[in-house]
Design a protein around this motif. Structure first.
Motif, PDB file in Angstrom:
ATOM      1  N   ASP A   8     -39.144 -12.663  95.277  1.00 13.04           N
ATOM      2  CA  ASP A   8     -37.797 -12.715  95.897  1.00 13.04           C
ATOM      3  C   ASP A   8     -37.344 -14.003  95.485  1.00 13.04           C
ATOM      4  OD1 ASP A   8     -35.765 -13.829  97.956  1.00 13.04           O
ATOM      5  OD2 ASP A   8     -36.553 -12.642  98.925  1.00 13.04           O
ATOM      6  N   ALA A  41     -31.692 -15.564  94.488  1.00  9.54           N
ATOM      7  CA  ALA A  41     -30.901 -14.945  96.194  1.00  9.54           C
ATOM      8  C   ALA A  41     -29.740 -16.113  95.707  1.00  9.54           C
ATOM      9  CB  ALA A  41     -31.183 -15.254  97.458  1.00  9.54           C
ATOM     10  N   PRO A  42     -28.632 -16.616  95.447  1.00  7.20           N
ATOM     11  CA  PRO A  42     -27.746 -17.332  95.464  1.00  7.20           C
ATOM     12  C   PRO A  42     -26.932 -16.322  97.001  1.00  7.20           C
ATOM     13  CG  PRO A  42     -26.659 -16.180  94.042  1.00  7.20           C
ATOM     14  CD  PRO A  42     -28.440 -15.692  94.452  1.00  7.20           C
ATOM     15  N   ASN A  43     -26.086 -17.637  97.789  1.00  9.27           N
ATOM     16  CA  ASN A  43     -24.917 -17.136  98.661  1.00  9.27           C
ATOM     17  C   ASN A  43     -24.230 -16.550  98.124  1.00  9.27           C
ATOM     18  OD1 ASN A  43     -27.000 -17.567 100.498  1.00  9.27           O
ATOM     19  ND2 ASN A  43     -26.543 -19.863 100.823  1.00  9.27           N
ATOM     20  N   HIS A  87     -29.712 -23.318  93.927  1.00 12.89           N
ATOM     21  CA  HIS A  87     -30.030 -21.864  93.273  1.00 12.89           C
ATOM     22  C   HIS A  87     -30.592 -21.562  91.886  1.00 12.89           C
ATOM     23  CE1 HIS A  87     -27.392 -20.791  96.153  1.00 12.89           C
ATOM     24  NE2 HIS A  87     -28.119 -20.505  96.683  1.00 12.89           N
ATOM     25  N   HIS A  92     -32.343 -11.182  96.715  1.00 15.04           N
ATOM     26  CA  HIS A  92     -31.958 -11.416  98.532  1.00 15.04           C
ATOM     27  C   HIS A  92     -30.722 -11.437  98.634  1.00 15.04           C
ATOM     28  CE1 HIS A  92     -33.125 -10.324 102.752  1.00 15.04           C
ATOM     29  NE2 HIS A  92     -32.210 -12.309 103.050  1.00 15.04           N
ATOM     30  N   GLY A 145     -26.686 -14.382  99.583  1.00 14.74           N
ATOM     31  CA  GLY A 145     -26.167 -14.064 100.792  1.00 14.74           C
ATOM     32  C   GLY A 145     -24.727 -13.199 100.724  1.00 14.74           C
ATOM     33  N   TYR A 166     -29.841 -15.036 110.193  1.00 11.29           N
ATOM     34  CA  TYR A 166     -31.252 -15.208 108.581  1.00 11.29           C
ATOM     35  C   TYR A 166     -32.453 -13.898 109.300  1.00 11.29           C
ATOM     36  CZ  TYR A 166     -32.832 -17.977 104.228  1.00 11.29           C
ATOM     37  OH  TYR A 166     -33.230 -17.909 103.335  1.00 11.29           O
ATOM     38  N   ASP A 219     -34.530 -11.063 106.994  1.00 10.80           N
ATOM     39  CA  ASP A 219     -35.457 -11.268 106.673  1.00 10.80           C
ATOM     40  C   ASP A 219     -36.386 -10.522 106.742  1.00 10.80           C
ATOM     41  OD1 ASP A 219     -35.822 -13.183 104.283  1.00 10.80           O
ATOM     42  OD2 ASP A 219     -35.404 -14.459 105.329  1.00 10.80           O
ATOM     43  N   TYR A 224     -41.962 -15.240  97.771  1.00 16.52           N
ATOM     44  CA  TYR A 224     -40.679 -15.707  97.886  1.00 16.52           C
ATOM     45  C   TYR A 224     -40.568 -16.885  97.051  1.00 16.52           C
ATOM     46  CZ  TYR A 224     -40.391 -12.252 101.641  1.00 16.52           C
ATOM     47  OH  TYR A 224     -40.495 -11.026 102.996  1.00 16.52           O
ATOM     48  N   ILE A 245     -38.835 -19.724  97.657  1.00 19.71           N
ATOM     49  CA  ILE A 245     -37.180 -20.271  98.755  1.00 19.71           C
ATOM     50  C   ILE A 245     -37.742 -21.852  98.779  1.00 19.71           C
ATOM     51  CG2 ILE A 245     -36.327 -20.392 100.451  1.00 19.71           C
ATOM     52  CD1 ILE A 245     -36.988 -16.992 100.639  1.00 19.71           C
ATOM     53  N   GLN A 262     -37.217 -24.230 103.635  1.00 20.98           N
ATOM     54  CA  GLN A 262     -36.831 -22.848 104.624  1.00 20.98           C
ATOM     55  C   GLN A 262     -38.853 -22.810 105.216  1.00 20.98           C
ATOM     56  OE1 GLN A 262     -34.404 -19.793 103.691  1.00 20.98           O
ATOM     57  NE2 GLN A 262     -32.649 -21.085 102.358  1.00 20.98           N
ATOM     58  N   HIS A 272     -39.454 -20.883 108.325  1.00 19.22           N
ATOM     59  CA  HIS A 272     -38.046 -19.764 108.449  1.00 19.22           C
ATOM     60  C   HIS A 272     -39.129 -18.827 108.084  1.00 19.22           C
ATOM     61  CE1 HIS A 272     -35.025 -16.769 107.956  1.00 19.22           C
ATOM     62  NE2 HIS A 272     -35.693 -17.054 106.960  1.00 19.22           N
TER      63      HIS A 272
HETATM   64  N1  ARG Z   1     -29.254 -17.862 100.415  1.00 21.32           N
HETATM   65  C1  ARG Z   1     -30.622 -18.145 100.492  1.00 21.32           C
HETATM   66  C2  ARG Z   1     -29.599 -19.632 100.153  1.00 21.32           C
HETATM   67  O1  ARG Z   1     -29.557 -19.590  99.960  1.00 21.32           O
HETATM   68  C3  ARG Z   1     -31.904 -18.109 100.342  1.00 21.32           C
HETATM   69  C4  ARG Z   1     -32.404 -16.335 100.951  1.00 21.32           C
HETATM   70  C5  ARG Z   1     -33.980 -16.653 100.180  1.00 21.32           C
HETATM   71  N2  ARG Z   1     -34.576 -15.232 100.183  1.00 21.32           N
HETATM   72  C6  ARG Z   1     -34.373 -15.381 101.543  1.00 21.32           C
HETATM   73  N3  ARG Z   1     -35.340 -13.872 101.736  1.00 21.32           N
HETATM   74  N4  ARG Z   1     -34.863 -15.891 102.514  1.00 21.32           N
HETATM   75  O2  ARG Z   1     -30.583 -20.354 101.169  1.00 21.32           O
END
Ligand code: ARG
Length: 580
Positions: free
Chosen positions: A119, A122-124, A133, A159, A161, A316, A320, A338, A340, A344, A347
């Motif tokens: 994973d 994963a940009p928003n 990112h 993943h 956003g 969120y 997940d 992951y 990340i 986080q 989380h």
């Molecule tokens: N989109 C999220 C962010 O920008 C990161 C996601 C990471 N992956 C996940 N499975 N939560 O913070």
């Protein structure tokens, strides 16, 4: 078989013959200092302690059984019961020769390939990709390449956003700016960031617009077709932007790897219901929560994860959980990594704990949050533009290439424009990636143009240059590659040091595939390049007085080093050059 593996096997059997319980690890290591030989067996002491016997005596019994005549020049017992192994040059030479003959550089394919979900990135999609990112994208991609090289089945999961209330605002803005015809044809947003700003401004200043935006959220969630179409158009445009960054960055993610938050929309309601039914989730002030005693704070208060808000909205964490359940049951993952941000971490712990408690994830499935620190500016403060805005990735990468172009122009003004562009591209992007990859990911990291573009030290330019130097050696020799049948000889100490390092390549990759710490590979490549320089300074290759077999051996050694460096860099997602 790699030399170390062979010695491991022989040592194992010597341990057994000396009557040591198989449970005791032999602990074979490369030794740090030449006076301790090239390798050391350190496992005897622990075995002797358990058997209450004299460790030096046990070591001598092991030594009697150890059959390394064909590999070692000398074996000796040192200190309280270490066994030092001095490798024979002939063994190193033949190990290097067979490594050179192997297209996979002596790196064995894993005997138990796993399905690994990675994973990363994963940009928003509401906004443009920003430096936040970068780390996930670069480190995650390197890990995918390394795992694949070793034979694992890697499943990339981006993943993204792509769901949430902010899309209401963006959809309302699309509706405002584009005609139906344009929307039907598919839109392109050249400046996503500006578009977001316009929408936000509209939202803040125009009450009617804000109302419309809120209604769009409701329509979107209830599956209104027109609203979904607008949303989809926006996601496409934004994903195209992310993909253009991936191409610039030489990152392997494709559309097929995009599995956004929205993909799990249908799963959320039944998932929450299941958690309630299993007695895992409970109502608390209207919301549905899971209390996790195993993650309790120092005072013993359980950690609380909200999985559904009082107004019915999901969070969120809910998404997940759905993603993790999908990865375990549908993707049949053996391992999920992951990449990340460390912020986080709670989380991730909550998600992992709930999924295990719900029985969606079995004992044998490894779940790892490969956390990384924050990217800081050269001043040690969070990386921002001078006016305090987040830095856009696209701009940052363009600047990297521009800076590299200036540097190349200075260092090698003879290159023509096309060559210079290629070199600038690879050096600039390589520098940004390598600077990140070469630091232990768990620390915060300072982004510094000068150090990442330096030709000295553990940097991309230094390593890329080392590779081009070997190419130029071959150009000088009038050869494309090493003579096919060349036998590598190990005579000079510099040759020995180089071969000892080459021998470790497979081990390092093995280690990184476990630790998910690519900086260990970087440190290795840097070490290798340094040893090559030492070899090159001490062992003439093309000089007329060098006899033919020695010349061929040295060319073969240079070629093997080049391939190892190049493969290592490619596994980090950095393309090499033949000149620069
Ligand atoms: N989109 C999220 C962010 O920008 C990161 C996601 C990471 N992956 C996940 N499975 N939560 O913070």
């Amino acid at each position: 078989m790699a030399l170390k593996q062979l010695i491991e096997q022989r040592t194992q059997s010597a341990f057994e013959k000396a009557g040591i319980e198989p449970a005791f690890p032999i602990r074979l290591q490369w030794s740090g200092k030449p006076e301790f030989g090239d390798m050391q067996i350190n496992g005897v002491m622990a075995a002797a302690k358990a058997a209450r016997c004299n460790p030096r005596e046990l070591a001598s019994q092991v030594l009697e059984q150890l059959e390394l005549d064909d590999i070692a020049d000398k074996l000796e017992i040192a200190g309280p019961g270490f066994i030092n192994i001095h490798l024979a040059s002939s063994a190193l030479a033949s190990a290097a020769t067979s490594m050179a003959a192997d297209p996979h550089l002596g790196v064995p394919k894993t005997t138990e390939p796993q399905s690994v979900v990675v994973d990363y990135s994963a940009p928003n999609l509401a906004k443009e990709m920003h430096v936040g990112h970068l780390r996930s994208t670069i480190i995650g991609d390197a890990m995918c390449r390394i795992l694949e090289f070793r034979g694992d089945r890697v499943i990339r999961q981006n993943h993204i956003g792509d769901w949430g209330t902010q899309f209401g605002m963006l959809i309302a803005e699309l509706d405002e700016q584009f005609s139906q015809q344009e929307i039907d044809q598919g839109i392109s947003l050249s400046d996503l960031e500006a578009f977001y700003r316009q929408a936000k401004q509209h939202f803040d200043q125009d009450a009617d617009f804000a109302d419309r935006a809120r209604r769009k959220v409701v329509e979107l969630q209830s599956g209104d077709t027109q609203c979904l179409l607008l949303w989809q158009r926006f996601i496409e445009a934004s994903l195209e932007h992310a993909e253009s960054i991936y191409r610039k960055l030489n990152v392997t993610l494709t559309r097929a790897d995009a599995m956004g938050e929205s993909a799990y929309n249908e799963d959320l309601q039944p998932l929450v219901a299941e958690l309630v039914e299993k007695g895992i989730a409970e109502r608390d002030q209207g919301a549905l929560v899971v209390k996790l005693q195993e993650l309790a704070d120092k005072e013993g208060n359980a950690s609380v994860a909200i999985i559904q808000k009082a107004d019915g909205g999901y969070l969120y964490a809910t998404t997940d959980l759905a993603a993790l359940r999908y990865r375990a049951s549908r993707l049949k993952a053996d391992r999920c990594l992951y990449f990340i941000d460390a912020r986080q971490s709670l989380h991730m712990k909550q998600v992992f704990a709930i999924a295990r408690r719900a029985g969606w994830v079995g004992e044998q499935l490894e779940l790892t949050h490969c956390a990384f620190g924050t990217m800081m500016g050269a001043d040690g403060k969070p990386f921002k533009t001078r006016s305090g805005e987040t830095i856009k990735l696209a701009q940052l990468l363009d600047e990297a290439v521009q800076r590299a172009a200036d540097l190349v122009q200075q260092k090698n003004p003879e290159l023509d424009a096309q060559q210079r562009d290629l070199v600038a591209q690879r050096v600039g992007i390589g520098a940004v990636k390598y600077a990140d990859l070469s630091k232990a990911r768990t620390n915060d990291y300072r982004f510094n143009w000068d150090s990442m573009l330096s030709f000295e030290g553990n940097t991309a330019p230094y390593l890329l240059y080392a590779v081009t130097r070997i190419h130029s050696l071959f150009r000088k020799a009038g050869l494309l590659a090493a003579p096919a049948e060349a036998q590598i000889q190990v005579e000079h100490q510099a040759e020995k040091d180089l071969v000892l390092c080459l021998e470790r390549f497979a081990e390092v990759l093995d280690q990184v595939s476990q630790s998910a710490m690519p900086h260990e590979l970087c440190a290795y490549l840097y070490d290798l390049a340094g040893r090559f320089t030492n070899f090159y300074e001490n062992c003439p290759v093309l000089r007329s007085d060098v006899p033919q077999p020695q010349r061929e051996s040295r060319l073969a050694l240079a070629d093997l080093t080049r391939r190892t460096l190049q493969t290592g860099l490619e596994l980090l997602g950095i393309d090499c050059l033949e000149f620069m």
